[in-house]
Scaffold this motif. Structure first.
Motif, PDB file in Angstrom:
ATOM      1  N   ASN A 286      52.262  37.692  83.518  1.00 13.41           N
ATOM      2  CA  ASN A 286      51.327  36.869  84.284  1.00 13.41           C
ATOM      3  C   ASN A 286      51.657  36.864  85.777  1.00 13.41           C
ATOM      4  OD1 ASN A 286      49.731  36.084  82.134  1.00 13.41           O
ATOM      5  ND2 ASN A 286      50.885  34.208  81.740  1.00 13.41           N
ATOM      6  N   VAL A 287      52.928  36.740  86.098  1.00  9.23           N
ATOM      7  CA  VAL A 287      53.331  36.609  87.503  1.00  9.23           C
ATOM      8  C   VAL A 287      53.247  37.947  88.243  1.00  9.23           C
ATOM      9  CG1 VAL A 287      55.280  36.099  89.036  1.00  9.23           C
ATOM     10  CG2 VAL A 287      54.801  34.616  87.082  1.00  9.23           C
ATOM     11  N   LEU A 288      53.699  39.029  87.611  1.00  8.33           N
ATOM     12  CA  LEU A 288      53.834  40.307  88.304  1.00  8.33           C
ATOM     13  C   LEU A 288      52.729  41.303  87.982  1.00  8.33           C
ATOM     14  CD1 LEU A 288      57.689  40.685  87.794  1.00  8.33           C
ATOM     15  CD2 LEU A 288      56.513  39.963  89.880  1.00  8.33           C
ATOM     16  N   GLU A 289      52.057  41.145  86.857  1.00  9.40           N
ATOM     17  CA  GLU A 289      50.993  42.041  86.404  1.00  9.40           C
ATOM     18  C   GLU A 289      51.399  43.513  86.515  1.00  9.40           C
ATOM     19  OE1 GLU A 289      46.602  42.339  87.893  1.00  9.40           O
ATOM     20  OE2 GLU A 289      46.793  40.477  86.736  1.00  9.40           O
ATOM     21  N   PRO A 290      52.494  43.899  85.854  1.00  9.62           N
ATOM     22  CA  PRO A 290      52.943  45.291  85.928  1.00  9.62           C
ATOM     23  C   PRO A 290      52.139  46.196  84.999  1.00  9.62           C
ATOM     24  CG  PRO A 290      54.340  44.091  84.438  1.00  9.62           C
ATOM     25  CD  PRO A 290      53.359  43.081  84.989  1.00  9.62           C
ATOM     26  N   GLU A 291      52.232  47.478  85.264  1.00  8.55           N
ATOM     27  CA  GLU A 291      51.649  48.451  84.345  1.00  8.55           C
ATOM     28  C   GLU A 291      52.480  48.570  83.072  1.00  8.55           C
ATOM     29  OE1 GLU A 291      50.266  52.174  86.718  1.00  8.55           O
ATOM     30  OE2 GLU A 291      51.803  51.165  87.926  1.00  8.55           O
ATOM     31  N   LEU A 292      53.797  48.368  83.204  1.00 13.49           N
ATOM     32  CA  LEU A 292      54.698  48.618  82.088  1.00 13.49           C
ATOM     33  C   LEU A 292      55.822  47.608  82.075  1.00 13.49           C
ATOM     34  CD1 LEU A 292      55.318  50.799  79.844  1.00 13.49           C
ATOM     35  CD2 LEU A 292      56.876  51.839  81.502  1.00 13.49           C
ATOM     36  N   VAL A 293      56.167  47.125  80.878  1.00  9.06           N
ATOM     37  CA  VAL A 293      57.378  46.342  80.657  1.00  9.06           C
ATOM     38  C   VAL A 293      58.260  47.158  79.722  1.00  9.06           C
ATOM     39  CG1 VAL A 293      58.385  44.221  79.744  1.00  9.06           C
ATOM     40  CG2 VAL A 293      56.180  44.143  80.936  1.00  9.06           C
ATOM     41  N   VAL A 294      59.469  47.451  80.169  1.00  3.85           N
ATOM     42  CA  VAL A 294      60.408  48.254  79.383  1.00  3.85           C
ATOM     43  C   VAL A 294      61.540  47.359  78.902  1.00  3.85           C
ATOM     44  CG1 VAL A 294      61.964  50.237  79.397  1.00  3.85           C
ATOM     45  CG2 VAL A 294      59.875  50.285  80.773  1.00  3.85           C
ATOM     46  N   LEU A 295      61.793  47.369  77.614  1.00  4.67           N
ATOM     47  CA  LEU A 295      62.896  46.617  77.019  1.00  4.67           C
ATOM     48  C   LEU A 295      64.017  47.580  76.667  1.00  4.67           C
ATOM     49  CD1 LEU A 295      60.886  44.304  74.562  1.00  4.67           C
ATOM     50  CD2 LEU A 295      61.524  43.856  76.939  1.00  4.67           C
ATOM     51  N   GLY A 296      65.221  47.296  77.159  1.00  3.94           N
ATOM     52  CA  GLY A 296      66.378  48.125  76.851  1.00  3.94           C
ATOM     53  C   GLY A 296      67.562  47.264  76.478  1.00  3.94           C
ATOM     54  N   GLY A 297      68.718  47.888  76.271  1.00  8.33           N
ATOM     55  CA  GLY A 297      69.917  47.156  75.896  1.00  8.33           C
ATOM     56  C   GLY A 297      70.181  47.200  74.410  1.00  8.33           C
ATOM     57  N   GLY A 298      71.396  46.817  74.035  1.00  3.96           N
ATOM     58  CA  GLY A 298      71.849  46.964  72.657  1.00  3.96           C
ATOM     59  C   GLY A 298      71.004  46.258  71.620  1.00  3.96           C
ATOM     60  N   VAL A 299      70.466  45.080  71.944  1.00  2.63           N
ATOM     61  CA  VAL A 299      69.669  44.335  70.958  1.00  2.63           C
ATOM     62  C   VAL A 299      68.395  45.087  70.612  1.00  2.63           C
ATOM     63  CG1 VAL A 299      68.454  42.154  70.531  1.00  2.63           C
ATOM     64  CG2 VAL A 299      70.667  42.129  71.669  1.00  2.63           C
ATOM     65  N   THR A 300      67.905  45.930  71.520  1.00  2.00           N
ATOM     66  CA  THR A 300      66.662  46.652  71.240  1.00  2.00           C
ATOM     67  C   THR A 300      66.868  47.799  70.252  1.00  2.00           C
ATOM     68  OG1 THR A 300      66.905  48.204  73.105  1.00  2.00           O
ATOM     69  CG2 THR A 300      65.812  46.101  73.545  1.00  2.00           C
ATOM     70  N   ARG A 301      68.116  48.029  69.827  1.00  2.00           N
ATOM     71  CA  ARG A 301      68.318  49.023  68.759  1.00  2.00           C
ATOM     72  C   ARG A 301      67.632  48.588  67.460  1.00  2.00           C
ATOM     73  NH1 ARG A 301      74.261  48.915  70.163  1.00  2.00           N
ATOM     74  NH2 ARG A 301      74.468  50.346  71.927  1.00  2.00           N
ATOM     75  N   SER A 302      67.252  47.323  67.384  1.00  2.00           N
ATOM     76  CA  SER A 302      66.502  46.839  66.213  1.00  2.00           C
ATOM     77  C   SER A 302      65.093  47.402  66.189  1.00  2.00           C
ATOM     78  CB  SER A 302      66.460  45.313  66.219  1.00  2.00           C
ATOM     79  OG  SER A 302      65.893  44.830  67.417  1.00  2.00           O
ATOM     80  N   GLY A 303      64.672  48.042  67.265  1.00  2.00           N
ATOM     81  CA  GLY A 303      63.400  48.751  67.282  1.00  2.00           C
ATOM     82  C   GLY A 303      62.190  47.853  67.111  1.00  2.00           C
ATOM     83  N   ALA A 304      61.350  48.215  66.139  1.00  2.00           N
ATOM     84  CA  ALA A 304      60.099  47.486  65.920  1.00  2.00           C
ATOM     85  C   ALA A 304      60.328  46.030  65.545  1.00  2.00           C
ATOM     86  CB  ALA A 304      59.285  48.186  64.834  1.00  2.00           C
TER      87      ALA A 304
END
Length: 393
Positions: A286-304
């Protein structure tokens, strides 16, 4: 090579606070000037609360001689820095690409990037005003660049990963802690004090759980790997019937796996995690209205397990125009994103080999020269290689 020999006297954690940079820490060139083909390789150092990662990075974003070892932060800064530098020498030797032209350092903030100082980052207790940049410059005999690890990762994903060719990107690392970086109109956003992008300290529950930053209710206090494990331990004390109860030390990965297997306690913990993380991401959209949000880091190994509920919540709860404009995805560079980011900021301080490629987006707001210990500012670069090439080791 031993990893426990002490720093030279001028480089100890106490004395080094006043250490002057060596002659190699020369004034930085204009950002982006070095990214032409043929640029020297650089050394990339990633200092995390759990692990150290080191590699040589080339101009195409590829990593060579990758080393990953536990941080063992309880040993204090002197021992950790000595081990980090030894890993750097090993990586240069294994890469076999010859001397490096600069050293890039990625670490959680707060920090003073131009001066090369780590200013008591919460994930590294006792690291008070540690001049990691000058120390690295003295150790390796080349200029340094220091950047917040999540900010460096944002540069990496924008230049070499999921954000290639885009003008706006929000990167959120969900790991031991939570951090972030923002690229707007093709430029890295730093803020007035240089530490902009502390996205892990968005409040999602005012008066909620205590956060390492000293406040309460930050998203880091709920969705970081550390917090997920802590919340699981608290829940097990009240309900020992979960399958998690038999584990010697519960991790975020354990909670994710147990939730996927249908464990009710783990499912409840994981649903709260993704709900609050999705709330924070929706606010950022809402604040930044980006084209893309990328999630990284060890917790994202959980994938979907992580991505799908966060993506769904953003689609439901962000303002419709912003929600339609933004794609939420996982980091293309995977576990080496911060190493590649440290390399990217180091590449930006190499002496200019040729003008930037046509169409390259530079950080026009950055100065063209810097103080003697400064590394300049990374900026967006020319279209990079495919993600698999960028992430190879």
């Amino acid at each position: 090579m031993t990893t426990d020999r002490p720093l030279a006297p001028a480089r100890t954690a106490q004395v080094a606070r006043d250490a002057a940079p060596g002659p190699a820490a020369a004034a930085a060139p204009a950002p982006g000037a070095s990214r032409a083909a043929g640029a020297e390789p650089v050394l990339a150092l990633d200092i995390g609360g759990t692990k150290l990662a080191v590699a040589v990075v080339t101009v195409d974003g590829a990593v060579h001689g990758l080393r990953i070892r536990p941080t063992r932060r309880e040993e204090g800064p002197q021992a950790v820095i000595r081990r980090l530098f030894d890993m750097g020498h090993e990586a240069v030797a294994e890469a076999g690409l010859g001397p490096v032209g600069a050293v890039g350092i990625a670490c959680g903030g707060p920090l003073d990037a131009p001066a090369g100082l780590l200013q008591s980052p919460p994930h590294l207790p006792g690291w008070d005003d540690i001049p990691i940049g000058p120390l690295a410059s003295q150790e390796f005999g080349v200029p340094f660049a220091l950047e917040n690890d999540a900010t460096a990762a944002a540069v990496a994903e924008h230049r070499y990963g999921a954000g290639r060719g885009l003008r706006s990107l929000v990167y959120l690392t969900v790991s031991t802690g939570i951090g972030g970086g923002v690229i707007l109109d093709g430029r890295l956003h730093r803020g007035a004090a240089g530490n902009g992008g502390e996205l892990g300290h968005i409040t999602v529950r005012r008066g909620g759980r205590a956060c390492s930053c000293g406040r309460a209710g930050c998203i880091e206090a709920y969705a970081s790997g550390t917090s997920i494990a802590q919340r699981a331990g608290e829940a097990l004390a009240a309900d020992p019937g979960s399958t998690l109860a038999g584990l010697p030390a519960v991790t975020a990965a354990d909670v994710s796996a147990a939730a996927a297997a249908g464990d009710p306690l783990a499912r409840s913990l994981w649903d709260e995690t993704t709900d609050l993380l999705g709330c924070a991401v929706a606010d950022l959209v809402n604040v930044l209205e980006p084209e893309l949000v990328v999630l990284g880091g060890g917790v994202t190994r959980s994938g979907a397990m992580l991505l799908d509920p966060v993506r769904d919540l953003v689609a439901r709860e962000a303002m419709p125009p912003a929600a339609r404009a933004a794609t939420v995805t996982l980091a293309a560079l995977g576990d080496v994103v911060c190493v590649v980011g440290a390399g990217a900021i180091a590449l930006d301080v190499l002496p200019a080999a040729a003008p930037p490629a046509a169409g390259a987006v530079g950080d026009a707001a950055a100065p063209t020269t810097a103080p003697p210990t400064s590394a300049g500012h990374p900026s967006a670069g020319p279209p990079p290689p495919t993600a698999p090439e960028a992430a190879r080791v």
